[in-house]
Design a protein around this motif. Sequence first.
Motif, mmCIF file in Angstrom:
data_model
loop_
_atom_site.group_PDB
_atom_site.id
_atom_site.type_symbol
_atom_site.label_atom_id
_atom_site.label_comp_id
_atom_site.label_asym_id
_atom_site.label_seq_id
_atom_site.Cartn_x
_atom_site.Cartn_y
_atom_site.Cartn_z
ATOM 1 N N ASN A 98 0.847 -1.188 0.000
ATOM 2 C CA ASN A 98 0.000 0.000 0.000
ATOM 3 C C ASN A 98 0.883 1.237 0.000
ATOM 4 O OD1 ASN A 98 -2.738 -1.269 0.429
ATOM 5 N ND2 ASN A 98 -1.608 -2.111 2.159
ATOM 6 N N VAL A 99 0.634 2.138 -0.952
ATOM 7 C CA VAL A 99 1.374 3.389 -1.056
ATOM 8 C C VAL A 99 0.366 4.502 -1.298
ATOM 9 C CG1 VAL A 99 3.144 4.674 -2.311
ATOM 10 C CG2 VAL A 99 3.377 2.197 -2.051
ATOM 11 N N LEU A 100 0.256 5.399 -0.320
ATOM 12 C CA LEU A 100 -0.688 6.510 -0.401
ATOM 13 C C LEU A 100 -2.087 5.987 -0.741
ATOM 14 C CD1 LEU A 100 1.654 9.060 -2.209
ATOM 15 C CD2 LEU A 100 1.185 8.881 0.252
ATOM 16 N N ASP A 101 -2.640 6.377 -1.889
ATOM 17 C CA ASP A 101 -3.994 5.936 -2.233
ATOM 18 C C ASP A 101 -3.995 4.826 -3.282
ATOM 19 O OD1 ASP A 101 -3.221 7.449 -4.396
ATOM 20 O OD2 ASP A 101 -5.068 8.609 -4.518
ATOM 21 N N GLU A 102 -2.903 4.068 -3.329
ATOM 22 C CA GLU A 102 -2.795 2.940 -4.262
ATOM 23 C C GLU A 102 -2.434 1.666 -3.522
ATOM 24 O OE1 GLU A 102 -0.963 5.578 -7.940
ATOM 25 O OE2 GLU A 102 0.201 3.913 -7.143
ATOM 26 N N ALA A 103 -2.925 0.555 -4.024
ATOM 27 C CA ALA A 103 -2.530 -0.772 -3.549
ATOM 28 C C ALA A 103 -1.947 -1.521 -4.740
ATOM 29 C CB ALA A 103 -3.727 -1.516 -2.979
ATOM 30 N N HIS A 104 -0.878 -2.281 -4.495
ATOM 31 C CA HIS A 104 -0.209 -3.041 -5.549
ATOM 32 C C HIS A 104 -0.139 -4.502 -5.128
ATOM 33 C CE1 HIS A 104 1.396 0.525 -7.753
ATOM 34 N NE2 HIS A 104 1.107 1.073 -6.586
ATOM 35 N N LEU A 105 -0.778 -5.353 -5.901
ATOM 36 C CA LEU A 105 -0.688 -6.789 -5.658
ATOM 37 C C LEU A 105 0.680 -7.246 -6.149
ATOM 38 C CD1 LEU A 105 -2.145 -9.424 -4.788
ATOM 39 C CD2 LEU A 105 -2.777 -9.702 -7.200
ATOM 40 N N LEU A 106 1.518 -7.689 -5.228
ATOM 41 C CA LEU A 106 2.872 -8.103 -5.587
ATOM 42 C C LEU A 106 2.959 -9.590 -5.901
ATOM 43 C CD1 LEU A 106 4.907 -6.071 -2.944
ATOM 44 C CD2 LEU A 106 4.261 -5.420 -5.278
ATOM 45 N N ALA A 133 -7.138 3.086 -0.282
ATOM 46 C CA ALA A 133 -6.706 2.962 -1.680
ATOM 47 C C ALA A 133 -7.863 3.288 -2.619
ATOM 48 C CB ALA A 133 -6.175 1.558 -1.967
ATOM 49 N N ARG A 134 -7.543 3.990 -3.689
ATOM 50 C CA ARG A 134 -8.532 4.298 -4.721
ATOM 51 C C ARG A 134 -8.358 3.392 -5.932
ATOM 52 N NH1 ARG A 134 -8.100 10.564 -5.614
ATOM 53 N NH2 ARG A 134 -9.117 9.847 -7.505
ATOM 54 N N ASP A 135 -7.155 2.853 -6.083
ATOM 55 C CA ASP A 135 -6.844 1.984 -7.222
ATOM 56 C C ASP A 135 -6.017 0.802 -6.745
ATOM 57 O OD1 ASP A 135 -7.862 3.608 -9.545
ATOM 58 O OD2 ASP A 135 -6.472 5.062 -8.662
ATOM 59 N N PHE A 136 -6.202 -0.334 -7.445
ATOM 60 C CA PHE A 136 -5.485 -1.575 -7.146
ATOM 61 C C PHE A 136 -4.757 -1.958 -8.432
ATOM 62 C CE2 PHE A 136 -6.430 -5.942 -4.932
ATOM 63 C CZ PHE A 136 -5.125 -5.993 -4.460
ATOM 64 N N TYR A 137 -3.447 -2.139 -8.357
ATOM 65 C CA TYR A 137 -2.625 -2.433 -9.529
ATOM 66 C C TYR A 137 -1.965 -3.801 -9.404
ATOM 67 C CZ TYR A 137 -2.928 2.566 -10.530
ATOM 68 O OH TYR A 137 -3.384 3.831 -10.810
ATOM 69 N N LEU A 138 -1.590 -4.344 -10.551
ATOM 70 C CA LEU A 138 -0.807 -5.575 -10.597
ATOM 71 C C LEU A 138 -0.111 -5.671 -11.939
ATOM 72 C CD1 LEU A 138 -2.409 -7.785 -12.584
ATOM 73 C CD2 LEU A 138 -3.910 -7.916 -10.618
ATOM 74 N N GLU A 149 10.296 -11.484 -20.516
ATOM 75 C CA GLU A 149 8.899 -11.412 -20.941
ATOM 76 C C GLU A 149 8.312 -10.100 -20.437
ATOM 77 O OE1 GLU A 149 4.782 -14.065 -20.802
ATOM 78 O OE2 GLU A 149 6.466 -14.691 -19.567
ATOM 79 N N ASP A 150 7.464 -9.508 -21.247
ATOM 80 C CA ASP A 150 6.788 -8.276 -20.851
ATOM 81 C C ASP A 150 5.858 -8.537 -19.665
ATOM 82 O OD1 ASP A 150 8.006 -7.104 -23.005
ATOM 83 O OD2 ASP A 150 6.168 -6.920 -24.200
ATOM 84 N N ALA A 151 5.428 -7.460 -19.041
ATOM 85 C CA ALA A 151 4.379 -7.500 -18.028
ATOM 86 C C ALA A 151 3.220 -6.658 -18.523
ATOM 87 C CB ALA A 151 4.880 -6.946 -16.704
ATOM 88 N N ILE A 152 2.030 -7.184 -18.373
ATOM 89 C CA ILE A 152 0.825 -6.401 -18.608
ATOM 90 C C ILE A 152 0.493 -5.733 -17.277
ATOM 91 C CG2 ILE A 152 -1.642 -6.480 -19.120
ATOM 92 C CD1 ILE A 152 -1.054 -8.936 -20.883
ATOM 93 N N VAL A 153 0.360 -4.412 -17.291
ATOM 94 C CA VAL A 153 -0.013 -3.669 -16.096
ATOM 95 C C VAL A 153 -1.525 -3.525 -16.107
ATOM 96 C CG1 VAL A 153 0.265 -1.516 -14.798
ATOM 97 C CG2 VAL A 153 2.172 -2.401 -16.185
ATOM 98 N N MET A 154 -2.143 -3.892 -14.990
ATOM 99 C CA MET A 154 -3.595 -3.846 -14.880
ATOM 100 C C MET A 154 -4.004 -3.023 -13.667
ATOM 101 S SD MET A 154 -4.592 -7.777 -15.913
ATOM 102 C CE MET A 154 -6.168 -7.358 -16.666
ATOM 103 N N ARG A 155 -5.192 -2.434 -13.761
ATOM 104 C CA ARG A 155 -5.725 -1.578 -12.701
ATOM 105 C C ARG A 155 -7.190 -1.915 -12.463
ATOM 106 N NH1 ARG A 155 -8.884 2.717 -13.487
ATOM 107 N NH2 ARG A 155 -9.099 4.202 -11.804
ATOM 108 N N ARG A 156 -7.546 -1.863 -11.199
ATOM 109 C CA ARG A 156 -8.951 -1.986 -10.796
ATOM 110 C C ARG A 156 -9.290 -0.777 -9.942
ATOM 111 N NH1 ARG A 156 -11.614 -6.970 -7.217
ATOM 112 N NH2 ARG A 156 -13.427 -5.799 -6.487
ATOM 113 N N ALA A 157 -10.252 -0.012 -10.377
ATOM 114 C CA ALA A 157 -10.697 1.133 -9.582
ATOM 115 C C ALA A 157 -11.445 0.619 -8.369
ATOM 116 C CB ALA A 157 -11.595 2.037 -10.410
ATOM 117 N N LEU A 158 -11.166 1.203 -7.220
ATOM 118 C CA LEU A 158 -11.823 0.799 -5.985
ATOM 119 C C LEU A 158 -12.876 1.821 -5.588
ATOM 120 C CD1 LEU A 158 -8.692 -0.422 -3.987
ATOM 121 C CD2 LEU A 158 -10.327 -1.807 -5.285
#
Length: 148
Positions: A61-69, A99-104, A139-148
Amino acid sequence: MLALAFAPMGEGDLDWVGAREAELHAHPWSRGNFADSLASGYDAWILSCDGVPSGYAVVMNVLDEAHLLDIGIVGELQGRGLGKRFLDWLAEGAKTRGARDFYLEVRPSNAAALRLYARSGFVEIGRRRGYYPAAGGREDAIVMRRAL
């Protein structure tokens, strides 16, 4: 339906988590990576089904973001909706913490994970070139976001 329980990951869980991670991923996190996550104060969780450890996840969790590691569901329980239920629970916890957004990030070759994330409300927002180690290169990574 399986009875789910969520508990904070602790030092005593690291051997189990490390072993499951090695079973699930070609390029797994080490036990030390999970220990470092605990030491850094990341949200780290164990999912149990009917009292049996069945999955794990680490969220930063960083400020208003969450990152699924990292997330994993033991192989014999995959395909039963546990990943989606776990993700939804993690997202609700992140939202509760502000968090307002969730990333992975996810490998383009991981079709099962891509389906799971799409069903859980994540959308592709970008790519990181050469992000992951892969057989014979990167291999590339696809960055994805889910609005919370």
